[in-house]
Structure formats: structure tokens, C-alpha cells
Motif scaffolding. Structure first.
Motif, PDB file in Angstrom:
ATOM      1  N   TYR A 138       9.117 -10.753   6.180  1.00  5.19           N
ATOM      2  CA  TYR A 138       8.182 -11.690   6.804  1.00  5.19           C
ATOM      3  C   TYR A 138       6.926 -11.935   5.988  1.00  5.19           C
ATOM      4  O   TYR A 138       6.174 -12.860   6.277  1.00  5.19           O
ATOM      5  N   SER A 139       6.691 -11.064   4.988  1.00  5.33           N
ATOM      6  CA  SER A 139       5.565 -11.350   4.099  1.00  5.33           C
ATOM      7  C   SER A 139       5.930 -12.499   3.168  1.00  5.33           C
ATOM      8  O   SER A 139       5.067 -13.149   2.615  1.00  5.33           O
ATOM      9  N   LYS A 140       7.236 -12.716   2.996  1.00  7.03           N
ATOM     10  CA  LYS A 140       7.668 -13.708   2.003  1.00  7.03           C
ATOM     11  C   LYS A 140       8.034 -15.048   2.612  1.00  7.03           C
ATOM     12  O   LYS A 140       8.160 -16.036   1.901  1.00  7.03           O
ATOM     13  N   SER A 374       4.276   1.253  -2.914  1.00  8.37           N
ATOM     14  CA  SER A 374       3.622   0.089  -3.527  1.00  8.37           C
ATOM     15  C   SER A 374       4.206  -1.168  -2.927  1.00  8.37           C
ATOM     16  O   SER A 374       5.426  -1.310  -2.851  1.00  8.37           O
ATOM     17  N   TYR A 375       3.357  -2.077  -2.512  1.00  2.15           N
ATOM     18  CA  TYR A 375       3.842  -3.378  -2.040  1.00  2.15           C
ATOM     19  C   TYR A 375       4.327  -4.180  -3.232  1.00  2.15           C
ATOM     20  O   TYR A 375       3.820  -4.018  -4.347  1.00  2.15           O
ATOM     21  N   GLU A 376       5.313  -5.040  -2.968  1.00  3.99           N
ATOM     22  CA  GLU A 376       5.861  -5.877  -4.023  1.00  3.99           C
ATOM     23  C   GLU A 376       4.739  -6.680  -4.679  1.00  3.99           C
ATOM     24  O   GLU A 376       3.953  -7.346  -4.003  1.00  3.99           O
ATOM     25  N   PRO A 381      -0.808   1.273  -6.061  1.00  2.17           N
ATOM     26  CA  PRO A 381      -0.016   1.707  -4.906  1.00  2.17           C
ATOM     27  C   PRO A 381      -0.887   1.762  -3.649  1.00  2.17           C
ATOM     28  O   PRO A 381      -2.068   2.119  -3.725  1.00  2.17           O
ATOM     29  N   ALA A 382      -0.296   1.391  -2.502  1.00  5.10           N
ATOM     30  CA  ALA A 382      -1.028   1.465  -1.244  1.00  5.10           C
ATOM     31  C   ALA A 382      -1.117   2.913  -0.789  1.00  5.10           C
ATOM     32  O   ALA A 382      -2.070   3.311  -0.114  1.00  5.10           O
ATOM     33  N   LEU A 383      -0.096   3.706  -1.131  1.00  6.47           N
ATOM     34  CA  LEU A 383      -0.130   5.149  -0.880  1.00  6.47           C
ATOM     35  C   LEU A 383       0.295   5.855  -2.166  1.00  6.47           C
ATOM     36  O   LEU A 383       1.236   5.422  -2.834  1.00  6.47           O
ATOM     37  N   GLY A 400     -10.783   6.586   7.155  1.00  7.86           N
ATOM     38  CA  GLY A 400     -11.041   6.121   5.801  1.00  7.86           C
ATOM     39  C   GLY A 400     -11.367   4.654   5.781  1.00  7.86           C
ATOM     40  O   GLY A 400     -11.176   3.955   6.775  1.00  7.86           O
ATOM     41  N   PRO A 401     -11.856   4.188   4.635  1.00  9.10           N
ATOM     42  CA  PRO A 401     -12.249   2.790   4.539  1.00  9.10           C
ATOM     43  C   PRO A 401     -11.058   1.852   4.733  1.00  9.10           C
ATOM     44  O   PRO A 401      -9.910   2.255   4.516  1.00  9.10           O
ATOM     45  N   SER A 402     -11.364   0.656   5.140  1.00 12.24           N
ATOM     46  CA  SER A 402     -10.330  -0.346   5.344  1.00 12.24           C
ATOM     47  C   SER A 402      -9.599  -0.604   4.019  1.00 12.24           C
ATOM     48  O   SER A 402     -10.194  -0.629   2.957  1.00 12.24           O
ATOM     49  N   GLY A 403      -8.286  -0.732   4.094  1.00 11.23           N
ATOM     50  CA  GLY A 403      -7.493  -0.929   2.881  1.00 11.23           C
ATOM     51  C   GLY A 403      -7.090   0.383   2.243  1.00 11.23           C
ATOM     52  O   GLY A 403      -6.462   0.403   1.188  1.00 11.23           O
ATOM     53  N   GLY A 404      -7.421   1.492   2.900  1.00  8.85           N
ATOM     54  CA  GLY A 404      -7.116   2.798   2.336  1.00  8.85           C
ATOM     55  C   GLY A 404      -5.632   3.158   2.376  1.00  8.85           C
ATOM     56  O   GLY A 404      -5.196   4.055   1.674  1.00  8.85           O
ATOM     57  N   GLY A 405      -4.872   2.483   3.252  1.00  4.85           N
ATOM     58  CA  GLY A 405      -3.430   2.754   3.321  1.00  4.85           C
ATOM     59  C   GLY A 405      -3.001   3.356   4.645  1.00  4.85           C
ATOM     60  O   GLY A 405      -1.856   3.811   4.778  1.00  4.85           O
ATOM     61  N   LYS A 406      -3.881   3.333   5.655  1.00  2.00           N
ATOM     62  CA  LYS A 406      -3.572   3.985   6.931  1.00  2.00           C
ATOM     63  C   LYS A 406      -2.428   3.283   7.669  1.00  2.00           C
ATOM     64  O   LYS A 406      -1.473   3.933   8.116  1.00  2.00           O
ATOM     65  N   SER A 407      -2.509   1.957   7.772  1.00  2.00           N
ATOM     66  CA  SER A 407      -1.434   1.230   8.474  1.00  2.00           C
ATOM     67  C   SER A 407      -0.126   1.339   7.710  1.00  2.00           C
ATOM     68  O   SER A 407       0.960   1.412   8.310  1.00  2.00           O
ATOM     69  N   THR A 408      -0.225   1.360   6.390  1.00  2.00           N
ATOM     70  CA  THR A 408       0.980   1.509   5.571  1.00  2.00           C
ATOM     71  C   THR A 408       1.656   2.845   5.882  1.00  2.00           C
ATOM     72  O   THR A 408       2.884   2.917   5.998  1.00  2.00           O
ATOM     73  N   PHE A 409       0.836   3.893   6.041  1.00  2.00           N
ATOM     74  CA  PHE A 409       1.358   5.212   6.379  1.00  2.00           C
ATOM     75  C   PHE A 409       2.131   5.169   7.705  1.00  2.00           C
ATOM     76  O   PHE A 409       3.248   5.689   7.813  1.00  2.00           O
ATOM     77  N   MET A 416       9.439   1.069   8.657  1.00  3.73           N
ATOM     78  CA  MET A 416       9.352  -0.377   8.505  1.00  3.73           C
ATOM     79  C   MET A 416       9.580  -0.700   7.031  1.00  3.73           C
ATOM     80  O   MET A 416      10.083  -1.755   6.680  1.00  3.73           O
ATOM     81  N   TYR A 417       9.129   0.206   6.171  1.00  5.49           N
ATOM     82  CA  TYR A 417       9.437   0.143   4.745  1.00  5.49           C
ATOM     83  C   TYR A 417      10.013   1.500   4.346  1.00  5.49           C
ATOM     84  O   TYR A 417       9.770   2.494   5.012  1.00  5.49           O
ATOM     85  N   ASP A 418      10.756   1.518   3.245  1.00  6.36           N
ATOM     86  CA  ASP A 418      11.166   2.785   2.670  1.00  6.36           C
ATOM     87  C   ASP A 418      10.196   3.141   1.559  1.00  6.36           C
ATOM     88  O   ASP A 418       9.748   2.269   0.818  1.00  6.36           O
TER      89      ASP A 418
HETATM   90  P1  ADP Z   1      -5.633   0.213   6.211  1.00  7.03           P
HETATM   91  O1  ADP Z   1      -4.723   0.169   7.378  1.00  7.03           O
HETATM   92  O2  ADP Z   1      -6.041   1.578   5.812  1.00  7.03           O
HETATM   93  O3  ADP Z   1      -6.812  -0.669   6.369  1.00  7.03           O
HETATM   94  P2  ADP Z   1      -3.364  -0.924   4.859  1.00  7.03           P
HETATM   95  O4  ADP Z   1      -2.359   0.151   4.901  1.00  7.03           O
HETATM   96  O5  ADP Z   1      -3.214  -2.024   5.824  1.00  7.03           O
HETATM   97  O6  ADP Z   1      -4.839  -0.323   4.943  1.00  7.03           O
HETATM   98  O7  ADP Z   1      -3.365  -1.541   3.385  1.00  7.03           O
HETATM   99  C1  ADP Z   1      -3.357  -0.757   2.224  1.00  7.03           C
HETATM  100  C2  ADP Z   1      -3.305  -1.663   0.994  1.00  7.03           C
HETATM  101  O8  ADP Z   1      -2.087  -2.356   0.939  1.00  7.03           O
HETATM  102  C3  ADP Z   1      -4.408  -2.706   0.984  1.00  7.03           C
HETATM  103  O9  ADP Z   1      -4.920  -2.798  -0.329  1.00  7.03           O
HETATM  104  C4  ADP Z   1      -3.699  -3.997   1.354  1.00  7.03           C
HETATM  105  O10 ADP Z   1      -4.276  -5.073   0.653  1.00  7.03           O
HETATM  106  C5  ADP Z   1      -2.297  -3.750   0.900  1.00  7.03           C
HETATM  107  N1  ADP Z   1      -1.313  -4.398   1.797  1.00  7.03           N
HETATM  108  C6  ADP Z   1      -1.207  -4.193   3.121  1.00  7.03           C
HETATM  109  N2  ADP Z   1      -0.156  -4.896   3.638  1.00  7.03           N
HETATM  110  C7  ADP Z   1       0.385  -5.561   2.602  1.00  7.03           C
HETATM  111  C8  ADP Z   1       1.503  -6.470   2.466  1.00  7.03           C
HETATM  112  N3  ADP Z   1       2.263  -6.811   3.516  1.00  7.03           N
HETATM  113  N4  ADP Z   1       1.785  -6.954   1.244  1.00  7.03           N
HETATM  114  C9  ADP Z   1       1.036  -6.597   0.186  1.00  7.03           C
HETATM  115  N5  ADP Z   1      -0.007  -5.765   0.236  1.00  7.03           N
HETATM  116  C10 ADP Z   1      -0.345  -5.238   1.419  1.00  7.03           C
END
Ligand code: ADP
Ligand code: MG
Length: 604
Positions: A138-140, A374-376, A381-383, A400-409, A416-418
């Protein structure tokens, strides 16, 4: 015919109906062909007026076939008399046309569930595929474009491909039948007609050649159009607030104008086809009349048989035009089908292993080793190399600061991703070995924005889970949602509007917490559940989170001190790395990100 093989699995399901339609079409063709010679005696009687005697025909220029037809009808008139023969012929004609149209109807009727069924199945597969595709898909892709593929492109498959397929069952049989009859009457005249048909088909074919490319343009420009509409609806509040109406209107205008132009170009071509084919058709018939009339003058052809010949030829024109168009119509439909299949065949990168494990409980710990993601296309790397153990019963806070990788974790925990590197184990089992269903059922997940559907409160909380009214009530109570639900006009039956727009931000968030609690999962995973709220609703939601945490393992992504303080362990994530770990009282003494984060919050 490539397109047929692509559609074959869908058609195969309806093979019985297709077979019945083919049989109907064969019968339709048979009766069409039978009806042709039957008009001969009709004209014969008419031409010869009421005279009682039948003139002896000079038969020396005629073919054997003509002499045979001539003689058999003469015998009929002789035995029945002119009146009697006329009535008999009329009755037979009515009967034949009745049967012909009866089978025309059954052919269409058998094809109807096939056409609509293929479309229905394509749509159903498309929709379930959308749900199976991973989040990364859905990002694409743009939502509007996907919607357009599921609707407009599927409809195009029906109008072009299935129409052609239907015609392909019918046209050849009629053509062959009529041509055989024509050959039977006069080989010379039929060969002459053949040249005319070939010429017409070539002209018509070249006309429709450019239709395919236009078809592709149109479908993708329609996708863009739908996307813009979808974005306008979703963003209407912001568009108004920022007076961005002209901006958005212009954006729409651009794609709308493109669509308009593509459609104009297509229609100019397509509409030209109708007058042109009529003109070509009439010209062909006139040339045939001229040529045939000369044969009649020369005594090579009986006038009434010539009539039947013209009638047969007339039956051939339509299907032959259809053949000329079929190839290109198919190509246009194939362009649409390809857009649909592109999604249907898109790889599902999050796969279950063949012997996946069903895990229903959580007993000891989640262990995370060297986890990276790492996102494509992303540079960093996000984590990056995360190591962490979460014991049963612990409350872990991720800050942690926004963009730190929390939601990615959180996304990686739910698969949702491997991960790009490292792995996650629950009770010593790699999560890739678990079935997706059972893995996700271990978590009660509350996403960063409250995601709600335009449905009742009850359906929004259960989302299809079996639950008793008592479970529902207690989930709502834990989430602090019971009192505002009681105030709604229809309580749990209240419909909450698109994305829950009839509720306040805090109420929406509490519904999502009730949803997470209802299924009674062993682990709660909350992603900044209170970040979008004002302080009063934040306090209420905070309370509901605390209720929900009782006797559970929890991973809480948070930025509020009140939530964090309850945690057994605080993990500070920055730029994808764990930079600090410890309890609140430990971390507050260290110089670092945590201390700064706390300092920035004014509430303590
Ligand atoms: P947080 O939740 O800590 O604010 P995220 O996990 O959402 O941070 O994002 C971590 C990093 O990954 C950020 O630099 C963000 O720009 C990047 N990112 C998040 N989602 C995507 C995505 N779908 N595609 C590419 N990059 C992403
Ligand atoms: Mg986030």
C-alpha cells in the motif's frame, strides 16, 4: 487468444452454462440457415402473380442446385395449389423464426450468469487479495487506482472480452452455414462476394487498430481520476481549513481533462466505425445486386433464388464485421484484464511456512535478536540491530523522538513486514513459523490513529469476533467507553459514521481499546494511543489503558510520563537504535535523550 487462457480459470467454473450457450447458438445458427431458402417460394409465388399455371423455366443456364430447389418448390405448389402453398410456407417461416429467436434468447440467458459471474468472481478475488497483500504494497499503490481497477477495469473485461467470447461461439457457425448455402447456389457469385467481404474486413480492422492503446490510456487516467476524488473526500476538512479548494479543483481538473481528451479520441474512432461500416455494407450489397442482376439477365440465376442469396449474404455481414473487430476489442479488454491480474498476481511477501504452528498462549518471553529493518529505497535503516527480551507480565515502554522506529517495531512484531535482519521469537518459536492468524491473535493492537468503520459500535468493537453481550459490556467498561456508549441514541447499535466521525477523538480511541481488550489477548501493543488527544480525554484513555494492563504483558509506545512511569522497563529508541534502557528513576539521572524528553513535558 492469450487473453482467453488468462480468463480460462474463471470461465471454467461456468463450463456447463457455456456449453448450453454453445448448444443454443448452434441451434440458433441452424434455424437461421434454414430460414434462408424458405423465402424462395414466397417470392416465386409473388413474382408469378395469381396465374394458375406455372411457367416452364428455361433451365439450361442454371446450376444443378438451383434446378433442384426450383423443382422441389414447383412440386409443392403443384400438390397444394398456390394459396395452400403460400399459407404453408408462411406458417413454416413463422415457426422457424420463432425457434430461431427462442434459441437466441436461451443463448443469451445461459451466457448471462457466465458474464456476470466472471465479473463477480474477479471482484471477489480482487477484494480478498487486497486483504492478503502486505502493508508494504500500500505504500506503492494509490487507493483510487486500486478502486478503479476493481470497478472500471473489471467492467471493461465484461464489456469487451466477454462480448467477444460470446460472439465467437455464435458468429462462425452462422457464417459457415450461410456460406455453404451460398456456395451451393452459386460458386461464382460466392467467390465474388468473398472478395467484397475481405475488403470490408480489412478496412474495419485497420480502423479499430488504434483502439487498444487508447483503452490503456483511458483506464489508467480513470484510475488517477478516482484517486483524486478519494483524496478530496478524505481530506475535505483540511482542504476547507486551508482554503485549498482551488488547488484541489485544479488537480482534479487536470486528470479530468486528460480523461475527457482520451475519451473523445476513442469515441471519434469508435463512432466512425458505425456509419463507415454501414456505408461499406450497403456499398457491398449494391455491388452484389449489380453483379447478381447481370447473372439473372444472363439466365444463370433465378430472381427468387438471388433474393435468398442476398438474404444469406446479409446474415454473413454482421458476424464478419464482428470478426474484424474481435481481435482489437479483445486487446482493449486484455489491457483492462492485465490491470486487474497485476494485482491478483502481486506477490504476497509475508508468507506462512508450510507447517505453520498454531500458538494460542504466551508463557514465558518475547526475545528479539539483532533485529533490523530498512524500508524499500530508504538510506538509513528504520531499525538497526535491536536486542531486547520482554518477559511475561512485564510492561515495556518504548519512547524516543518521532521517526525513531517505534511504529516500525510494532509492525515487525505483528509481522506486517518481515525483518531485513535478525529475528523475533515468542516462547522460543520464531514468529515466521507461526500461522499469521495465531501470531496476530496473541496481540491486542491499538494503532496510532483510531481506525474505525462506518458501522455500529458493537461491530466496530467485535470486528467479527464471537462475543457475548456480557463480554462486550465488560470490554467497554475496561476501556472506559461504557458511559458514553450508554449516552448514544441506540447504545451499541449506534452507527458511528465514516471513520467514526460522529465520535470525539477520545471516544474513538476508547473504542479501539475496547476492541483490543475484547479478544482478551495475552499481550497488549499500544502505539501512542493517547498522542492525538486533548488532556481531559487523554486522562480518561490513560485510565482505560491502565485497566486494560491488569494481568497482561504490554508493549506501550508512549510519550506521556504518566504511562511511562508504570513501566517495568523503558527503552529509548533513536534513529533505529536502542540508546538507553532502564527504569524511570534510573534514566532520569542519566544525561541523554530520556531526560530531555521528560524536561520538554510541562505536566510534572
Ligand atoms: P516512530 O513511530 O518512532 O515515529 P516510524 O517507525 O514510524 O517512527 O518510522 C521510522 C523511520 O522509518 C522514519 O524515518 C520514517 O520516515 C520511516 N518510515 C516509516 N514508514 C515508512 C514507509 N512506509 N516507507 C518508508 N519509510 C518509512
Ligand atoms: Mg509512530
Amino acid at each position: 487468444m492469450n487473453v482467453l487462457s488468462k480468463l480460462y480459470p474463471y470461465l471454467y467454473k461456468y463450463r456447463v452454462q457455456v456449453l448450453l450457450a454453445i448448444v443454443s447458438n448452434i441451434l440458433l445458427s441452424v434455424f437461421t440457415v434454414i430460414s434462408i431458402p424458405l423465402i424462395i417460394p414466397f417470392f416465386k409465388i409473388l413474382f408469378e402473380g395469381g396465374a394458375a399455371d406455372i411457367p416452364v423455366v428455361d433451365q439450361k443456364g442454371l446450376s444443378d442446385a438451383q434446378i433442384y430447389i426450383q423443382n422441389s418448390f414447383t412440386t409443392l405448389i403443384e400438390t397444394r395449389g398456390k394459396e395452400g402453398a403460400l399459407i404453408l410456407i408462411c406458417l413454416v417461416l413463422i415457426g422457424v423464426f420463432f425457434l430461431r429467436n427462442l434459441f437466441r434468447y436461451t443463448a443469451l440467458a445461459f451466457m448471462t450468469p457466465v458474464r456476470n459471474g466472471v465479473v463477480k468472481d474477479l471482484r471477489a478475488n480482487f477484494h480478498s487479495k487486497l486483504l492478503d497483500l502486505p502493508i508494504s504494497f500500500y505504500s506503492k499503490n494509490r487507493k483510487g487506482d486500486l478502486i478503479s481497477r476493481a470497478t472500471a477495469d473489471v467492467a471493461e473485461v465484461e464489456t469487451s472480452i466477454l462480448t467477444v467470447i460470446e460472439a465467437l461461439f455464435k458468429a462462425p457457425i452462422i457464417m459457415v452455414g450461410c456460406l455453404l448455402f451460398m456456395f451451393y447456389i452459386s460458386v461464382k457469385l460466392t467467390l465474388f462476394v468473398f472478395v467484397l467481404i475481405l475488403f470490408t474486413a480489412l478496412v474495419m480492422g485497420s480502423l479499430s487498430k488504434s483502439l487498444k492503446k487508447r483503452g490503456v490510456d483511458i483506464q489508467s487516467s480513470l484510475g488517477e481520476l478516482t484517486s483524486t476524488i478519494e483524496e478530496s473526500i478524505n481530506g475535505v476538512r483540511v482542504i476547507k481549513a486551508y482554503q485549498a479548494e482551488p488547488f484541489q479543483k485544479e488537480k482534479f481538473e487536470t486528470s479530468n481533462y486528460n480523461f475527457y481528451q482520451f475519451l473523445n479520441k476513442l469515441m471519434y474512432r469508435r463512432e466512425m466505425a458505425i456509419p463507415m461500416s454501414e456505408f461499406l455494407g450497403v456499398t457491398t450489397v449494391i455491388i452484389l445486386m449489380w453483379y447478381g442482376a447481370r447473372m439473372v439477365f444472363a439466365g444463370e440465376l433465378m430472381p427468387e433464388i438471388f433474393f435468398a442469396f442476398v438474404f444469406a449474404f446479409y446474415q454473413v455481414i454482421e458476424p464478419s464485421k464482428l470478426f474484424a473487430n474481435a481481435y482489437y476489442t479483445l486487446q482493449r479488454g486484455e489491457a483492462a484484464l492485465d490491470r486487474v491480474l497485476e494485482i491478483l498476481n502481486a506477490p504476497i511477501v509475508i508468507n506462512e511456512v508450510a507447517d505453520s504452528v498454531e500458538k494460542t498462549d504466551f508463557n514465558s518471553e518475547i526475545s528479539i535478536q539483532n533485529l533490523s529493518y530498512s524500508y524499500e529505497g530508504a538510506l538509513d535503516p528504520a531499525l538497526d540491530q535491536i536486542n531486547l527480551t520482554i518477559k511475561k507480565g512485564e510492561i515495556i515502554a518504548l519512547v524516543g523522538p518521532s521517526g525513531g522506529g517505534k511504529s516500525t517495531f510494532a509492525d515487525l512484531l505483528l509481522r506486517m513486514y518481515d525483518p531485513s535482519g535478525g529475528n523475533i521469537e515468542i516462547d522460543g518459536v520464531d514468529i515466521k513459523k507461526l500461522s499469521l492468524r495465531s501470531l496476530r491473535a496473541l496481540f491486542g493492537y491499538v494503532s496510532q490513529e483510531a481506525i474505525l468503520f462506518n458501522d455500529t459500535i458493537e461491530k466496530n468493537i467485535t470486528l467479527g469476533a464471537e462475543s457475548s453481550p456480557a463480554d462486550l459490556k465488560s470490554a467497554a467498561t475496561i476501556a472506559n467507553a461504557d458511559s458514553f456508549i450508554a449516552d448514544q441514541t441506540h447504545q451499541f447499535e449506534t452507527v458511528i459514521g465514516d471513520k467514526g466521525m460522529k465520535l470525539s477523538g477520545g471516544q474513538r480511541q476508547r473504542l479501539t481499546i475496547a476492541r483490543a481488550v475484547l479478544r482478551n489477548p495475552p499481550i497488549l501493543l499500544l502505539d501512542e494511543a493517547t498522542s492525538a488527544l486533548d488532556s481531559e480525554s487523554e486522562r480518561v484513555v490513560q485510565e482505560s489503558i491502565e485497566n486494560a494492563l491488569q494481568n497482561r504483558t504490554a508493549i506501550i509506545i508512549a510519550h506521556r510520563l504518566s504511562t511511562i512511569q508504570k513501566a517495568n522497563k523503558i527503552i529509548v529508541l533513536d534513529k533505529g537504535k536502542i540508546v538507553q534502557t532502564g527504569s524511570h528513576s534510573e534514566l532520569i539521572l542519566e544525561e541523554g535523550i530520556y531526560k530531555n524528553l521528560i524536561k520538554m513535558q510541562s505536566f510534572d
